[in-house]
Design a protein around this motif. Structure first.
Motif, PDB file in Angstrom:
ATOM      1  N   VAL A  18       0.859  -1.190   0.000  1.00  0.00           N
ATOM      2  CA  VAL A  18       0.000   0.000   0.000  1.00  0.00           C
ATOM      3  C   VAL A  18       0.894   1.238   0.000  1.00  0.00           C
ATOM      4  CG1 VAL A  18      -1.699   1.309   1.315  1.00  0.00           C
ATOM      5  CG2 VAL A  18      -1.863  -1.185   1.190  1.00  0.00           C
ATOM      6  N   PRO A  19       0.649   2.164  -0.906  1.00  0.00           N
ATOM      7  CA  PRO A  19       1.475   3.375  -0.970  1.00  0.00           C
ATOM      8  C   PRO A  19       1.389   4.189   0.320  1.00  0.00           C
ATOM      9  CG  PRO A  19      -0.105   3.280  -2.806  1.00  0.00           C
ATOM     10  CD  PRO A  19      -0.390   2.132  -1.898  1.00  0.00           C
ATOM     11  N   GLU A  20       2.464   4.843   0.672  1.00  0.00           N
ATOM     12  CA  GLU A  20       2.534   5.649   1.895  1.00  0.00           C
ATOM     13  C   GLU A  20       1.438   6.693   2.004  1.00  0.00           C
ATOM     14  OE1 GLU A  20       4.362   5.625   4.804  1.00  0.00           O
ATOM     15  OE2 GLU A  20       4.914   3.644   4.102  1.00  0.00           O
ATOM     16  N   PRO A  21       1.142   7.456   0.929  1.00  0.00           N
ATOM     17  CA  PRO A  21       0.094   8.476   1.080  1.00  0.00           C
ATOM     18  C   PRO A  21      -1.250   7.889   1.519  1.00  0.00           C
ATOM     19  CG  PRO A  21       1.326   8.865  -0.926  1.00  0.00           C
ATOM     20  CD  PRO A  21       1.775   7.525  -0.374  1.00  0.00           C
ATOM     21  N   LEU A  22      -1.567   6.692   1.041  1.00  0.00           N
ATOM     22  CA  LEU A  22      -2.823   6.063   1.419  1.00  0.00           C
ATOM     23  C   LEU A  22      -2.806   5.692   2.898  1.00  0.00           C
ATOM     24  CD1 LEU A  22      -5.558   5.151   0.486  1.00  0.00           C
ATOM     25  CD2 LEU A  22      -4.562   2.979  -0.226  1.00  0.00           C
ATOM     26  N   ILE A  23      -1.687   5.196   3.384  1.00  0.00           N
ATOM     27  CA  ILE A  23      -1.553   4.874   4.802  1.00  0.00           C
ATOM     28  C   ILE A  23      -1.660   6.142   5.638  1.00  0.00           C
ATOM     29  CG2 ILE A  23       0.049   4.030   6.571  1.00  0.00           C
ATOM     30  CD1 ILE A  23       1.080   2.021   4.481  1.00  0.00           C
ATOM     31  N   GLU A  24      -1.000   7.213   5.192  1.00  0.00           N
ATOM     32  CA  GLU A  24      -1.071   8.487   5.912  1.00  0.00           C
ATOM     33  C   GLU A  24      -2.492   9.019   5.925  1.00  0.00           C
ATOM     34  OE1 GLU A  24       1.821  11.092   4.179  1.00  0.00           O
ATOM     35  OE2 GLU A  24       3.476   9.786   4.718  1.00  0.00           O
ATOM     36  N   LEU A  25      -3.207   8.877   4.808  1.00  0.00           N
ATOM     37  CA  LEU A  25      -4.591   9.328   4.731  1.00  0.00           C
ATOM     38  C   LEU A  25      -5.451   8.541   5.719  1.00  0.00           C
ATOM     39  CD1 LEU A  25      -6.685  11.122   3.365  1.00  0.00           C
ATOM     40  CD2 LEU A  25      -6.976   9.327   1.640  1.00  0.00           C
ATOM     41  N   SER A  26      -5.209   7.252   5.814  1.00  0.00           N
ATOM     42  CA  SER A  26      -5.946   6.411   6.754  1.00  0.00           C
ATOM     43  C   SER A  26      -5.685   6.860   8.192  1.00  0.00           C
ATOM     44  CB  SER A  26      -5.547   4.948   6.575  1.00  0.00           C
ATOM     45  OG  SER A  26      -6.176   4.148   7.542  1.00  0.00           O
ATOM     46  N   GLU A  27      -4.435   7.180   8.502  1.00  0.00           N
ATOM     47  CA  GLU A  27      -4.094   7.649   9.840  1.00  0.00           C
ATOM     48  C   GLU A  27      -4.749   8.996  10.121  1.00  0.00           C
ATOM     49  OE1 GLU A  27       0.151   7.599   9.822  1.00  0.00           O
ATOM     50  OE2 GLU A  27       0.266   5.421  10.066  1.00  0.00           O
ATOM     51  N   TYR A  29      -7.534  10.069   8.755  1.00  0.00           N
ATOM     52  CA  TYR A  29      -8.965   9.786   8.907  1.00  0.00           C
ATOM     53  C   TYR A  29      -9.243   9.284  10.322  1.00  0.00           C
ATOM     54  CZ  TYR A  29     -13.462   7.491   8.375  1.00  0.00           C
ATOM     55  OH  TYR A  29     -14.759   7.096   8.542  1.00  0.00           O
ATOM     56  N   HIS A  30      -8.419   8.377  10.790  1.00  0.00           N
ATOM     57  CA  HIS A  30      -8.576   7.840  12.148  1.00  0.00           C
ATOM     58  C   HIS A  30      -8.458   8.963  13.181  1.00  0.00           C
ATOM     59  CE1 HIS A  30      -8.414   4.961  15.406  1.00  0.00           C
ATOM     60  NE2 HIS A  30      -7.323   5.538  15.843  1.00  0.00           N
ATOM     61  N   GLN A  31      -7.502   9.838  13.014  1.00  0.00           N
ATOM     62  CA  GLN A  31      -7.324  10.962  13.937  1.00  0.00           C
ATOM     63  C   GLN A  31      -8.539  11.884  13.910  1.00  0.00           C
ATOM     64  OE1 GLN A  31      -4.910  11.296  16.174  1.00  0.00           O
ATOM     65  NE2 GLN A  31      -5.821  13.163  16.944  1.00  0.00           N
ATOM     66  N   ALA A  32      -9.069  12.131  12.725  1.00  0.00           N
ATOM     67  CA  ALA A  32     -10.253  12.989  12.597  1.00  0.00           C
ATOM     68  C   ALA A  32     -11.452  12.368  13.305  1.00  0.00           C
ATOM     69  CB  ALA A  32     -10.573  13.234  11.127  1.00  0.00           C
ATOM     70  N   VAL A  33     -11.598  11.063  13.200  1.00  0.00           N
ATOM     71  CA  VAL A  33     -12.693  10.377  13.885  1.00  0.00           C
ATOM     72  C   VAL A  33     -12.533  10.507  15.394  1.00  0.00           C
ATOM     73  CG1 VAL A  33     -13.710   8.106  14.361  1.00  0.00           C
ATOM     74  CG2 VAL A  33     -13.198   8.773  12.007  1.00  0.00           C
ATOM     75  N   LEU A  34     -11.314  10.319  15.894  1.00  0.00           N
ATOM     76  CA  LEU A  34     -11.077  10.460  17.330  1.00  0.00           C
ATOM     77  C   LEU A  34     -11.381  11.876  17.806  1.00  0.00           C
ATOM     78  CD1 LEU A  34      -7.746   8.469  17.832  1.00  0.00           C
ATOM     79  CD2 LEU A  34     -10.054   7.766  18.490  1.00  0.00           C
ATOM     80  N   GLU A  35     -10.945  12.853  17.052  1.00  0.00           N
ATOM     81  CA  GLU A  35     -11.199  14.245  17.427  1.00  0.00           C
ATOM     82  C   GLU A  35     -12.690  14.569  17.382  1.00  0.00           C
ATOM     83  OE1 GLU A  35      -8.687  16.596  14.908  1.00  0.00           O
ATOM     84  OE2 GLU A  35      -6.861  15.910  15.920  1.00  0.00           O
TER      85      GLU A  35
END
Length: 62
Positions: A18-27, A29-35
């Motif tokens: 999986v390309p890095e940008p996609l992993i970063e985007l997932s992270e 997204y996860h942070q946005a959900v937590l916030e």
């Protein structure tokens, strides 16, 4: 059992590809959900505090 091990191996290989940008985007997204969850908890606490204050004011005025 062998098929299960092969499936896990395939999954791990796909995960690594999986390309890095996609992993970063997932992270992100996860942070946005937590916030967002934290924001909703704070909004609930604020609403409870306002309800309590309004109740006390109404009780004092009656």
């Amino acid at each position: 059992m062998r098929e299960w091990v092969d499936e896990i191996s395939d999954y791990m290989q796909q995960r690594e590809s999986v390309p890095e940008p996609l992993i970063e985007l997932s992270e992100e997204y996860h942070q946005a959900v937590l916030e967002t969850e934290i924001f909703f908890e704070a909004a609930d606490e604020l609403q409870s505090a306002i309800t309590s204050i309004v109740g006390k004011i109404e009780h004092a005025n009656s």
